[in-house]
Design a protein around this motif. Sequence first.
Motif, PDB file in Angstrom:
ATOM      1  N   ARG A 117      -4.133   7.635  -9.173  1.00 10.44           N
ATOM      2  CA  ARG A 117      -3.799   6.818  -8.013  1.00 10.44           C
ATOM      3  C   ARG A 117      -3.322   7.626  -6.801  1.00 10.44           C
ATOM      4  O   ARG A 117      -3.669   7.280  -5.661  1.00 10.44           O
ATOM      5  N   TYR A 120      -5.687   8.325  -3.939  1.00  5.52           N
ATOM      6  CA  TYR A 120      -6.024   7.288  -2.976  1.00  5.52           C
ATOM      7  C   TYR A 120      -4.855   6.873  -2.095  1.00  5.52           C
ATOM      8  O   TYR A 120      -5.067   6.397  -0.981  1.00  5.52           O
ATOM      9  N   THR A 121      -3.653   7.034  -2.579  1.00  6.82           N
ATOM     10  CA  THR A 121      -2.505   6.478  -1.861  1.00  6.82           C
ATOM     11  C   THR A 121      -1.769   7.484  -0.995  1.00  6.82           C
ATOM     12  O   THR A 121      -0.994   7.092  -0.114  1.00  6.82           O
ATOM     13  N   ILE A 189     -12.122   5.704  -1.068  1.00  4.35           N
ATOM     14  CA  ILE A 189     -11.234   4.548  -1.025  1.00  4.35           C
ATOM     15  C   ILE A 189      -9.978   4.905  -0.243  1.00  4.35           C
ATOM     16  O   ILE A 189      -9.372   5.962  -0.446  1.00  4.35           O
ATOM     17  N   ASP A 194      -6.949   0.550  -1.919  1.00  5.66           N
ATOM     18  CA  ASP A 194      -6.439   0.831  -3.260  1.00  5.66           C
ATOM     19  C   ASP A 194      -5.439  -0.230  -3.699  1.00  5.66           C
ATOM     20  O   ASP A 194      -5.385  -0.593  -4.878  1.00  5.66           O
ATOM     21  N   ARG A 198      -6.008  -2.310  -7.299  1.00 14.97           N
ATOM     22  CA  ARG A 198      -5.071  -2.224  -8.426  1.00 14.97           C
ATOM     23  C   ARG A 198      -4.094  -3.388  -8.497  1.00 14.97           C
ATOM     24  O   ARG A 198      -3.140  -3.350  -9.268  1.00 14.97           O
ATOM     25  N   TYR A 225     -12.060  -1.790 -11.954  1.00 13.70           N
ATOM     26  CA  TYR A 225     -10.703  -1.427 -12.355  1.00 13.70           C
ATOM     27  C   TYR A 225     -10.152  -2.428 -13.372  1.00 13.70           C
ATOM     28  O   TYR A 225      -9.531  -2.042 -14.374  1.00 13.70           O
TER      29      TYR A 225
END
Length: 759
Positions: A117, A120-121, A189, A194, A198, A225
């Motif tokens: 993660r 993407y974040t 992404i 994201d 999620r 996902y």
Amino acid sequence: MGSRQPGPALAEALLTEQTRLTALYDRLDAARERTRAALAAALAGGTAGGTHQARLERDVSAAEHARRLAQLSAVEHGLCFGRTDDAEGRTLYIGRTGLRGADGEIVLTDWRAPAARPFYTATPADPGPLVRRRHLHTRERTVVGLDDEVFDLDRLAEPDRRTLVGEAALMAALRRGRTGRMSQVVATIQAEQDRVIRSGLAGALVVEGGPGTGKTVAALHRAAYLLYTHREVLSRRGILVIGPTALFSRYIGQVLPSLGETDVVVATVGELHPGVRAGADDPPAAAVVKGDLRMAAVVAAAVRDRQRLPDGDLEVSFPVRTSLRGGVEVVVEEMTVRASRAVCAAARDRARRSGRPHNVARRLFVLDVLRALAADEAARLDAPADAEDLAYARKVLWSRPQVREALDALWPDLTPERLVGDLLSDPQALDRAAPRLTAAERGALLRPPGSPWTTGDVPLLDEAAELLGVDDPVSPAAERAAADARRKEEAYARGVLEFTGLAEDEMMEAAALAERHRPAGPHVTTAERAAADRTWVYGHVIVDEAQELSAMAWRTVMRRIPARSLTVVGDLAQTGSAAGARSWGEVLDPYVAGRWRVERLQVNYRTPAEIMEVAADVLAAVAPDRRPPESVREGGDRPRAVRASAGRLPALVEQELEAVGEGRLAVIVPAARHAEVSAALAAGPSEPAALDRPVAVLTPASAKGLEFDAVIVVEPAQILACSPRGGQDLYVAVTRATRRLTVVFADDLPPMLSRLARH
């Protein structure tokens, strides 16, 4: 900026990543070979004879190996696309699937795993644990470029500082020419997408965003996902993705398979009734009435209207003796049997009180009336009237065509197609079923018998199917025996899963295994079973361009997801359907009040700022309360307006094709001119093959959700005048381009397009 000409530092970095990528493909090849060999061994084992347990174990093993092989084959392109380095010196490689090395350690992290993660974040303002994020650009199995984003320069080695970039990976993806298919964008992404991907499974998530914000692709990656995170729940029930058109379904069709997911059904509302593929839209007046929830009561009344009583007593005549005269069979003697109108009324009331669907309750009505007819026949013949004799008499009566015809006239066995088709083509039937509709509304619904199905008809067919049901003649004893057999099969399947070790992996449920291996026919996938079964209950439903669905369409969708686990994707500013949504609360509160939440995507990644300035003027004129998304890029030619006759359109198309090179061009026209322009441009077939050609001629409705390198919008004033929401249609039309926009008009250019450069 992207990777520069390979200096020593960059060349070394490329060599490092190429070595890693080659090793990963070696692991992928090895995994494929092991799986292929295991599949072959499973298929070869127990093929001749053997116990039921041996055959079932073989089938379980073969099915899982085949599924894994399909997943490994689907990730060949772009296997690894990213790398993260954190403050503790840990490096992760991110890819489209997970892989382990010979020692069992993870060498490639699945993009859906929690460990991936941060890729993407992370942002410059909040990098989390990362000091660097690297994007790998590959062609087949070769690394052709690198883009780095560094969050902590002090912790980065000097050679690595020479390849620093900002968001070049995203920009490069946006600059690439369209191919006629949506691509998976798992490598690019963004953080706000994201969050959508999620978000939790429970409840309804509304993903609202203007043109180009990536809401569709985020929703599709969310499906992948969820299947990864909730495999046990969703693999057995599958996911349904509802799109606006068959063209859109074709456009997005490769996204999920490219991510290794196949337990997904992609359909339009017009395809939710098996056996019907409705693509045409109703005129606005008819669409509004068909989409109104009052139509549920109209359909219910139409069903009750077909449960009739005779004008007087029911009388049925049939021959009891015939003879041949001149080679022709002639009736010599007839018998007439009667059932009083009161008996028929009591039979109808009892069948209705049962609460069963029409076709199932019909059995009760028929049985009661046959009892009365059989008793009357016995009385006329002065025959014995004990229970056994009367039961036999009922069977004989039911075998007579005249009796069946008479009872069918009172309580027919109906299909949804017959009920709805008759209702919409019979003024008297519609008057009886819809007294609360106005005369104008009923007039909007009427059409000639045999008319093709429209998208607005499908919710009516679904409503009818619920009310009619299917008369299954299986006896209660047979039903109990079948249920007992299913319980035994599931118990046996649980034992097989434990024996094979698949129970520990949670890869399959016993019920799914038992269902899959019943000897009722060939194995089909979850998606295939679901698409063929109108009553299938899905684990999750994604509705794209959801603002277009009517209230009746939402009723149809919600039947397929009683758990109310939904992703609702749309933009109220683009609502083109006269029966579409005005607010999310209006459509969702009746079903998930207090259980829906909104994620708003504010950044337009697709449309250049110059084109969005034009679109913003259109939006301000037709929906001033809505704010357009902000574009992240500028560039390309300024959008233009060209005064030209229809005869100049082919030449303009040729100019645009030359300008976009290998990209795609859409010519968006008023619905009334689609056939004319298609013929003038020799554009070939429309849906769904339009995207396979360099030029697609589309209406604003069929262009929804799609994107093209260049767009020519023909006669915007006519688009505005075509429907009550023509302004929203024009907003859709001018926001489909990623590079070039041309507006062609012969007479007047609407004032909202005054920003366009005149040519």
